[in-house]
Design an enzyme around this catalytic site. Structure first.
Site, mmCIF file in Angstrom:
data_model
loop_
_atom_site.group_PDB
_atom_site.id
_atom_site.type_symbol
_atom_site.label_atom_id
_atom_site.label_comp_id
_atom_site.label_asym_id
_atom_site.label_seq_id
_atom_site.Cartn_x
_atom_site.Cartn_y
_atom_site.Cartn_z
ATOM 1 N N GLU A 198 0.832 -1.199 0.000
ATOM 2 C CA GLU A 198 0.000 0.000 0.000
ATOM 3 C C GLU A 198 0.863 1.244 0.000
ATOM 4 O OE1 GLU A 198 -2.890 -2.384 3.084
ATOM 5 O OE2 GLU A 198 -2.172 -0.390 3.615
ATOM 6 N N CYS A 222 3.023 8.368 1.833
ATOM 7 C CA CYS A 222 3.418 7.433 2.890
ATOM 8 C C CYS A 222 3.784 6.119 2.201
ATOM 9 C CB CYS A 222 2.242 7.268 3.848
ATOM 10 S SG CYS A 222 2.537 6.077 5.150
ATOM 11 N N CYS A 262 5.632 -7.388 7.685
ATOM 12 C CA CYS A 262 6.578 -6.838 8.670
ATOM 13 C C CYS A 262 6.862 -7.902 9.726
ATOM 14 C CB CYS A 262 5.992 -5.598 9.329
ATOM 15 S SG CYS A 262 7.137 -4.817 10.490
ATOM 16 N N CYS A 305 4.122 -5.643 16.150
ATOM 17 C CA CYS A 305 3.424 -4.772 17.112
ATOM 18 C C CYS A 305 1.987 -5.284 17.269
ATOM 19 C CB CYS A 305 3.420 -3.333 16.609
ATOM 20 S SG CYS A 305 5.086 -2.692 16.341
ATOM 21 N N CYS A 355 -1.051 -3.570 15.360
ATOM 22 C CA CYS A 355 -0.890 -3.273 13.930
ATOM 23 C C CYS A 355 -1.434 -4.382 13.044
ATOM 24 C CB CYS A 355 0.592 -3.052 13.639
ATOM 25 S SG CYS A 355 0.956 -2.892 11.885
ATOM 26 N N GLY A 414 5.801 -2.182 6.982
ATOM 27 C CA GLY A 414 7.191 -2.589 7.166
ATOM 28 C C GLY A 414 7.969 -1.695 8.112
ATOM 29 N N LEU A 445 7.048 5.378 19.631
ATOM 30 C CA LEU A 445 7.345 5.149 21.050
ATOM 31 C C LEU A 445 6.182 4.405 21.728
ATOM 32 C CD1 LEU A 445 9.447 5.714 23.250
ATOM 33 C CD2 LEU A 445 8.244 7.855 23.741
ATOM 34 N N CYS A 484 -3.035 0.744 7.783
ATOM 35 C CA CYS A 484 -1.791 0.145 7.322
ATOM 36 C C CYS A 484 -1.958 -1.368 7.263
ATOM 37 C CB CYS A 484 -0.688 0.538 8.282
ATOM 38 S SG CYS A 484 0.854 -0.287 8.028
HETATM 39 S S1 SF4 Z 1 4.426 -2.119 10.206
HETATM 40 FE FE1 SF4 Z 1 5.166 -0.719 11.818
HETATM 41 S S2 SF4 Z 1 3.563 -0.795 13.392
HETATM 42 FE FE2 SF4 Z 1 3.240 -2.573 12.035
HETATM 43 S S3 SF4 Z 1 4.350 -4.307 13.025
HETATM 44 FE FE3 SF4 Z 1 5.755 -3.323 11.557
HETATM 45 S S4 SF4 Z 1 6.897 -1.811 12.764
HETATM 46 FE FE4 SF4 Z 1 5.081 -2.376 13.974
#
Ligand code: SF4
Length: 373
Positions: A91, A104, A111, A115, A118, A164, A220, A338
């Site tokens: 994306e 963006c 990824c 997190c 996410c 990512g 953070l 995302c």
């Molecule tokens: S894309 Fe960003 S927010 Fe999502 S898991 Fe990866 S580092 Fe974390």
């Protein structure tokens, strides 16, 4: 498959020309044709030698990415799903704000950071993007805007906040930044580019030494180790002490202030204890805080705080002397989360790929703002 011309930095191109027996000065003309004049067929490069034109026609690929879905939000945010040469999709989102049009970009397919808030994390890491696939997001969207909106529509800024962890793909992202910044080509100034990281400490230490001096944003999300570890498993390895030891090595003269992204989640990181910890951790002169109210998505275990709570948190940080803003939710009506559009695409794609070009009908409950991380 031929390598992409868009993988070459200006210095790479000069070195390649010398290696192949051409004059390295041709790099200036070629970057000018490709990035300033948008002429991607070497045959048309009138001031380049016939032999060099033939070499690039035969050996390099100048294709842009394929847009498989595009959607426009009421607030002007445009989201694109682009297909890479191997069929993977990522994306990329164009966000209009004030006098800027920011793209963006994604840095990986999926990824590995994991997190817990996410959506991209649920996909795991499939692969790193090449420099050409990041530069390609920019060129593809810019061309689409020129062809479909207006010649006046110009991307002005880049944030590496899509899918990512950019620093997990360090060398490729460094190259893509060099290509964006080259004055011989796209010429984007260092203040127009922001690299966002979840806190990969060894890469931050390296970045302080050899990465182009772009703006830095740190995800953070908590100033307390136990809470941050719950949200971001990377904190188990690189906790706040290690993270801030590395951040202090980033030369601030070049980077001015560092932006700290703080996702506000109801009952998780929005208490007075969190305010105090954040105030103690950051320095008012060298930090900007960007509060991002969490947007719930199906399957997410977290909730968005109330509007009063969000404003209270903002007020607390401002009272403590910080520059603190709330990131406006953008594109909430076009699947701007995302990683979420990609997931929906893959589900639909199982049935009929072409259906997506007609815009899938996806429930509005599945919508979220971009760059949650
Ligand atoms: S894309 Fe960003 S927010 Fe999502 S898991 Fe990866 S580092 Fe974390």
């Amino acid at each position: 498959m031929k390598p992409s011309f868009f993988d070459l930095t200006y210095d790479d191109l000069k070195a390649l020309l010398m290696e192949k027996g051409f004059t390295p000065f041709g790099a200036t003309q070629m970057f000018d044709w490709v990035y300033k004049k948008w002429v991607h067929d070497p045959e048309a490069w009138t001031n380049v030698s016939k032999a060099a034109k033939e070499f690039f026609r035969e050996n390099y690929d100048f294709s842009l990415l394929k847009i498989v879905w595009e959607g426009l939000s009421k607030d002007g945010t445009r989201k694109f799903l682009v297909k890479l040469a191997d069929g993977q999709t990522v994306e990329t989102v164009a966000i209009a704000a004030r006098d800027r049009l920011t793209l963006c970009v994604s840095s990986q397919v999926g990824c590995a950071v994991g997190c817990t808030f996410c959506h991209t994390a649920t996909q795991g890491l499939k692969r790193h993007l090449k420099p050409s696939e990041v530069v390609g997001q920019f060129l593809t969207v810019q061309k689409w805007l020129h062809d479909n909106v207006s010649l006046e529509e110009k991307l002005t800024n880049i944030v590496y906040m899509g899918q990512g962890e950019p620093l997990h793909n360090y060398e490729n992202m460094k190259k893509s930044t060099e290509i964006f910044m080259s004055e011989k080509g796209l010429g984007l100034g260092q203040r127009r580019i922001t690299l966002s990281t979840s806190g990969l400490v060894p890469a931050i230490e390296k970045l302080a030494v050899d990465f182009p001096p772009v703006n830095i944003a740190i995800s953070l999300h908590s100033a307390r180790n136990d809470v941050r570890t719950e949200l971001m498993p990377i904190n188990k390895v690189y906790d706040l002490e290690r993270l801030f030891t590395a951040i202090k090595k980033i030369p601030l003269k070049a980077h001015r202030r560092i932006t700290y992204e703080y996702l506000l989640i109801d009952g998780v990181n929005d208490s007075l204890e969190d305010v105090v910890a954040l105030g103690n951790l950051l320095n008012t002169k060298e930090s900007k805080i960007n509060l991002i109210p969490f947007n719930e998505f199906p399957g997410s275990k977290y909730k968005r705080p109330s509007a009063e709570k969000i404003l209270w948190f903002l007020d607390q940080m401002i009272k403590r002397g910080f520059t603190c803003t709330i990131r406006a939710t953008k594109g909430s009506d076009i699947l701007a989360a995302c990683g979420q559009l990609k997931s929906e695409y893959e589900k639909i794609n199982l049935w009929n790929e072409t259906a997506l070009t007609l815009r899938p009908s996806i429930p509005s409950s599945a919508l979220q703002s971009p760059g949650q991380g």
